[in-house]
Scaffold this active site. Structure first.
Site, PDB file in Angstrom:
ATOM      1  N   GLU A  22     -10.769  -8.254  -2.897  1.00 16.30           N
ATOM      2  CA  GLU A  22      -9.368  -7.865  -2.695  1.00 16.30           C
ATOM      3  C   GLU A  22      -8.444  -8.987  -3.147  1.00 16.30           C
ATOM      4  O   GLU A  22      -7.394  -8.730  -3.743  1.00 16.30           O
ATOM      5  CB  GLU A  22      -9.099  -7.549  -1.221  1.00 16.30           C
ATOM      6  CG  GLU A  22      -9.803  -6.320  -0.717  1.00 16.30           C
ATOM      7  CD  GLU A  22      -9.493  -6.063   0.739  1.00 16.30           C
ATOM      8  OE1 GLU A  22      -8.746  -5.100   1.004  1.00 16.30           O
ATOM      9  OE2 GLU A  22      -9.987  -6.828   1.597  1.00 16.30           O
ATOM     10  N   TYR A  54      20.606  -3.793  -0.018  1.00 12.82           N
ATOM     11  CA  TYR A  54      19.212  -3.352  -0.028  1.00 12.82           C
ATOM     12  C   TYR A  54      18.482  -3.727  -1.310  1.00 12.82           C
ATOM     13  O   TYR A  54      17.267  -3.874  -1.300  1.00 12.82           O
ATOM     14  CB  TYR A  54      19.075  -1.856   0.275  1.00 12.82           C
ATOM     15  CG  TYR A  54      20.029  -0.940  -0.434  1.00 12.82           C
ATOM     16  CD1 TYR A  54      19.814  -0.564  -1.744  1.00 12.82           C
ATOM     17  CD2 TYR A  54      21.137  -0.432   0.233  1.00 12.82           C
ATOM     18  CE1 TYR A  54      20.693   0.291  -2.387  1.00 12.82           C
ATOM     19  CE2 TYR A  54      22.019   0.419  -0.398  1.00 12.82           C
ATOM     20  CZ  TYR A  54      21.784   0.784  -1.720  1.00 12.82           C
ATOM     21  OH  TYR A  54      22.657   1.624  -2.349  1.00 12.82           O
ATOM     22  N   GLU A  74      -1.225  -6.767   9.627  1.00 13.05           N
ATOM     23  CA  GLU A  74      -0.374  -7.167  10.744  1.00 13.05           C
ATOM     24  C   GLU A  74       0.403  -8.445  10.413  1.00 13.05           C
ATOM     25  O   GLU A  74       1.587  -8.556  10.744  1.00 13.05           O
ATOM     26  CB  GLU A  74      -1.224  -7.383  11.998  1.00 13.05           C
ATOM     27  CG  GLU A  74      -1.834  -6.119  12.576  1.00 13.05           C
ATOM     28  CD  GLU A  74      -3.139  -5.672  11.925  1.00 13.05           C
ATOM     29  OE1 GLU A  74      -3.792  -4.780  12.500  1.00 13.05           O
ATOM     30  OE2 GLU A  74      -3.522  -6.194  10.854  1.00 13.05           O
ATOM     31  N   LYS A  99      -1.620   0.515   2.874  1.00  9.49           N
ATOM     32  CA  LYS A  99      -2.650  -0.015   1.983  1.00  9.49           C
ATOM     33  C   LYS A  99      -3.480   1.177   1.491  1.00  9.49           C
ATOM     34  O   LYS A  99      -4.574   1.452   1.993  1.00  9.49           O
ATOM     35  CB  LYS A  99      -3.507  -1.038   2.745  1.00  9.49           C
ATOM     36  CG  LYS A  99      -4.472  -1.819   1.883  1.00  9.49           C
ATOM     37  CD  LYS A  99      -5.156  -2.894   2.732  1.00  9.49           C
ATOM     38  CE  LYS A  99      -6.136  -3.702   1.908  1.00  9.49           C
ATOM     39  NZ  LYS A  99      -6.776  -4.748   2.720  1.00  9.49           N
TER      40      LYS A  99
END
Length: 119
Positions: A22, A54, A74, A99
């Protein structure tokens, strides 16, 4: 009165995850944020300087997702929430990190972590 600004579907390539492949190959992460703030000053002045820009926020969030890798969604979500709360006008931020290519050997639609942080 709390108003909300939504930024959804921000897709950025990152190298987050617990597995070496990954980190090496990377994958797309999708970020949704909801900011809680009082938009009345901006509505009154019609000036972007009186609200959260934004476009600039999207750039800051993208830099975090595309930057230093972390193991956990997290942790990434917390870093993104911290960036949202860096603007003193933001009373609270809800951040969801998706993900979609998570290394799960079963058919799934999405994996996501959502957090809400406030001042």
């Amino acid at each position: 009165m709390t108003d909300r600004i939504h930024l959804t579907g921000l897709t950025v390539r990152g190298t987050h995850g617990v597995y070496d492949f990954e980190r090496r190959e990377g994958q797309d992460f999708v970020v949704d944020v909801v900011l809680e703030l009082d938009t009345r000053p901006a509505a009154s002045s019609d000036d972007v300087a009186d609200t959260v820009h934004y476009g600039e926020l999207a750039g800051k969030l993208a830099a975090i997702v595309g930057g230093e890798p972390v193991n956990l969604l997290e942790t990434l979500a917390q870093r993104l929430a911290d960036a949202c709360l860096a603007d003193a006008r933001v009373a609270a931020a809800e951040v969801t990190v998706h993900k979609p290519q998570a290394p799960i050997e079963l058919t799934f639609g999405d994996v996501a972590v959502s957090i809400r942080r406030e001042r």
